[in-house]
Write an enzyme that holds these catalytic residues in place. Structure first.
Site, PDB file in Angstrom:
ATOM      1  N   SER A   1     -43.117  -2.882 -53.174  1.00  0.00           N
ATOM      2  CA  SER A   1     -42.270  -3.488 -52.195  1.00  0.00           C
ATOM      3  C   SER A   1     -41.723  -4.874 -52.579  1.00  0.00           C
ATOM      4  CB  SER A   1     -42.980  -3.582 -51.011  1.00  0.00           C
ATOM      5  OG  SER A   1     -42.262  -4.152 -50.091  1.00  0.00           O
TER       6      SER A   1
ATOM      7  N   ASP B   1     -43.671 -13.980 -51.713  1.00  0.00           N
ATOM      8  CA  ASP B   1     -43.764 -15.142 -50.804  1.00  0.00           C
ATOM      9  C   ASP B   1     -44.973 -14.593 -50.000  1.00  0.00           C
ATOM     10  OD1 ASP B   1     -43.618 -16.285 -48.464  1.00  0.00           O
ATOM     11  OD2 ASP B   1     -42.133 -15.538 -47.496  1.00  0.00           O
TER      12      ASP B   1
ATOM     13  N   HIS C   1     -45.064 -13.876 -46.300  1.00  0.00           N
ATOM     14  CA  HIS C   1     -44.097 -12.861 -46.052  1.00  0.00           C
ATOM     15  C   HIS C   1     -44.451 -12.284 -44.679  1.00  0.00           C
ATOM     16  CE1 HIS C   1     -41.471  -9.150 -46.041  1.00  0.00           C
ATOM     17  NE2 HIS C   1     -40.903  -9.836 -46.748  1.00  0.00           N
TER      18      HIS C   1
ATOM     19  N   LYS D   1     -50.946  -5.708 -53.123  1.00  0.00           N
ATOM     20  CA  LYS D   1     -49.930  -4.661 -54.190  1.00  0.00           C
ATOM     21  C   LYS D   1     -49.655  -5.644 -55.167  1.00  0.00           C
ATOM     22  CE  LYS D   1     -47.198  -2.163 -50.562  1.00  0.00           C
ATOM     23  NZ  LYS D   1     -47.751  -0.752 -51.023  1.00  0.00           N
TER      24      LYS D   1
HETATM   25  P1  NAP Z   1     -45.573   6.507 -47.228  1.00  0.00           P
HETATM   26  O1  NAP Z   1     -44.844   7.577 -46.357  1.00  0.00           O
HETATM   27  O2  NAP Z   1     -46.218   5.397 -46.133  1.00  0.00           O
HETATM   28  O3  NAP Z   1     -46.815   7.340 -47.816  1.00  0.00           O
HETATM   29  C1  NAP Z   1     -47.902   6.792 -48.297  1.00  0.00           C
HETATM   30  C2  NAP Z   1     -48.807   7.750 -48.782  1.00  0.00           C
HETATM   31  O4  NAP Z   1     -50.081   7.342 -49.457  1.00  0.00           O
HETATM   32  C3  NAP Z   1     -48.941   9.156 -48.005  1.00  0.00           C
HETATM   33  O5  NAP Z   1     -48.783  10.054 -48.571  1.00  0.00           O
HETATM   34  C4  NAP Z   1     -50.703   8.768 -47.777  1.00  0.00           C
HETATM   35  O6  NAP Z   1     -51.287  10.015 -47.527  1.00  0.00           O
HETATM   36  C5  NAP Z   1     -50.962   8.217 -48.877  1.00  0.00           C
HETATM   37  N1  NAP Z   1     -52.414   7.761 -48.752  1.00  0.00           N
HETATM   38  C6  NAP Z   1     -52.733   6.565 -48.185  1.00  0.00           C
HETATM   39  N2  NAP Z   1     -53.953   6.294 -48.204  1.00  0.00           N
HETATM   40  C7  NAP Z   1     -54.506   6.903 -48.978  1.00  0.00           C
HETATM   41  C8  NAP Z   1     -55.952   7.512 -49.544  1.00  0.00           C
HETATM   42  N3  NAP Z   1     -56.788   6.669 -49.347  1.00  0.00           N
HETATM   43  N4  NAP Z   1     -55.991   8.489 -50.399  1.00  0.00           N
HETATM   44  C9  NAP Z   1     -54.917   9.054 -50.697  1.00  0.00           C
HETATM   45  N5  NAP Z   1     -53.738   9.085 -50.377  1.00  0.00           N
HETATM   46  C10 NAP Z   1     -53.424   7.974 -49.426  1.00  0.00           C
HETATM   47  O7  NAP Z   1     -44.502   5.935 -48.419  1.00  0.00           O
HETATM   48  P2  NAP Z   1     -43.336   5.399 -48.137  1.00  0.00           P
HETATM   49  O8  NAP Z   1     -42.813   4.844 -46.908  1.00  0.00           O
HETATM   50  O9  NAP Z   1     -42.350   6.481 -48.816  1.00  0.00           O
HETATM   51  O10 NAP Z   1     -43.354   4.247 -49.169  1.00  0.00           O
HETATM   52  C11 NAP Z   1     -43.394   4.060 -50.365  1.00  0.00           C
HETATM   53  C12 NAP Z   1     -43.761   2.907 -50.947  1.00  0.00           C
HETATM   54  O11 NAP Z   1     -42.752   1.808 -50.706  1.00  0.00           O
HETATM   55  C13 NAP Z   1     -45.114   2.030 -50.656  1.00  0.00           C
HETATM   56  O12 NAP Z   1     -45.768   1.396 -51.587  1.00  0.00           O
HETATM   57  C14 NAP Z   1     -44.357   1.117 -49.406  1.00  0.00           C
HETATM   58  O13 NAP Z   1     -45.185  -0.072 -49.251  1.00  0.00           O
HETATM   59  C15 NAP Z   1     -43.090   0.787 -50.457  1.00  0.00           C
HETATM   60  N6  NAP Z   1     -42.115   0.092 -49.320  1.00  0.00           N
HETATM   61  C16 NAP Z   1     -41.851   0.564 -48.064  1.00  0.00           C
HETATM   62  C17 NAP Z   1     -40.804  -0.035 -47.259  1.00  0.00           C
HETATM   63  C18 NAP Z   1     -40.294   0.372 -45.924  1.00  0.00           C
HETATM   64  O14 NAP Z   1     -39.316   0.317 -45.502  1.00  0.00           O
HETATM   65  N7  NAP Z   1     -41.187   1.318 -45.500  1.00  0.00           N
HETATM   66  C19 NAP Z   1     -39.920  -0.930 -47.897  1.00  0.00           C
HETATM   67  C20 NAP Z   1     -40.053  -1.181 -49.220  1.00  0.00           C
HETATM   68  C21 NAP Z   1     -41.322  -0.620 -50.132  1.00  0.00           C
HETATM   69  P3  NAP Z   1     -50.889  10.729 -45.819  1.00  0.00           P
HETATM   70  O15 NAP Z   1     -49.581  11.443 -46.159  1.00  0.00           O
HETATM   71  O16 NAP Z   1     -52.416  11.628 -45.582  1.00  0.00           O
HETATM   72  O17 NAP Z   1     -50.844   9.578 -44.881  1.00  0.00           O
END
Ligand code: NAP
Length: 256
Positions: A130, A135, A138, A152
């Protein structure tokens, strides 16, 4: 044929990466890693091609990484809303499930994946993280007192230090909108994310991030690079839809 393992394959972006890989069977053999069998069946119809486990446990990761050429890390700690706002303007209170804190998932869980990949001889890791990580104050770090961006980033430095070829993608705010319709912009150290051109929102569709992951598996130019990425709005008159990913990766640099 490149054998690719996608972790977090039931997540918003991970499931899109998995689907794209499954559509390119002449180039990739895709395997998924997920902890929730029901979600795998809902999204993919069966658990064929999936390893079911938790990234905090190295044993299933070890089975999943036998013979794998490239690993895509798309796992992330997920905050849960504990107290919703009771009136307008109030911020909700979030927490992480036991065992699901950023330290456990984003640091220890990613470190486990990297350690197992090193032992298994995986050649390349593409990791989606991300923006905002430069920061320490943040607001994302305050969510559930989890310091998610700090953990991260520690895992990302661990990946760089592992010696495996890496591509680290710091995405702007993720949108559930169509991909392939926007100009993508890359930067470093949150400069682009904090000051996007023309005051646009520093965001990007998950589908575009998934395509960048696929292209990073193809393009030598993406190896040993880390970058921030956002998109121009779809209707931006100055936008030229990004198609030349080699040229996009050529603008990116090594190191966190
Ligand atoms: P997400 O939908 O939150 O998916 C996270 C995945 O991690 C899910 O499949 C979850 O499994 C799995 N997971 C979590 N804990 C686990 C564990 N202990 N063992 C196995 N699997 C596990 O992802 P996303 O929203 O597409 O985000 C992708 C990346 O971009 C992340 O790193 C996020 O921080 C980053 N990001 C997000 C945003 C935003 O606006 N949301 C912005 C910038 C960057 P389950 O499906 O079983 O829960």
């Amino acid at each position: 044929m490149k054998k690719v393992l996608v972790t977090g394959a039931t997540g918003g972006t991970g499931s899109l990466v998995m689907k794209k890989l499954l559509q390119q069977q002449s180039e990739f053999e895709a395997f998924g890693f997920a902890r929730n069998e029901a979600k795998v069946i809902e999204l993919f119809g069966s658990t064929e091609k999936f390893f079911l486990g938790d990234i905090k446990d190295q044993s299933v990761l070890e089975q999943a990484m036998v013979g794998i050429n490239a690993l895509v890390i798309l796992t992330s700690a997920i905050p849960i809303m504990k107290t919703p706002p009771t009136k307008p303007g109030e911020t909700p209170v979030f927490e992480y499930a036991p065992g699901g804190t950023p330290e456990e998932v984003d640091y220890q869980g990613q470190k486990n994946q990297i350690d197992v990949a090193v032992k298994a001889g995986v050649e390349q890791i593409v990791l989606v993280g991300s923006g905002g990580g430069t920061d320490e104050n943040h607001y994302l770090n305050t969510i559930g007192n989890g310091n998610i961006l700090i953990w991260k980033r520690k895992a990302e430095q661990y990946l760089i230090d592992s010696g495996i070829d890496y591509t680290i993608i710091h995405a702007g705010g993720l949108l559930n909108e169509s991909g392939g319709l926007r100009e993508l912009l890359v930067g470093k150290d949150d400069t682009l994310i904090n000051n996007p051109p023309n005051g646009i929102r520093p965001s990007i569709p998950r589908e575009d991030v998934a395509e960048v992951v696929i292209q990073a598996l193809h393009e030598p130019n993406a190896r040993n690079k880390s970058f921030d990425i956002i998109s121009k709005p779809e209707d931006d008159p100055s936008g030229v839809v990004t198609k030349d990913f080699a040229a996009l990766f050529a603008q990116t640099t090594p190191g966190l």
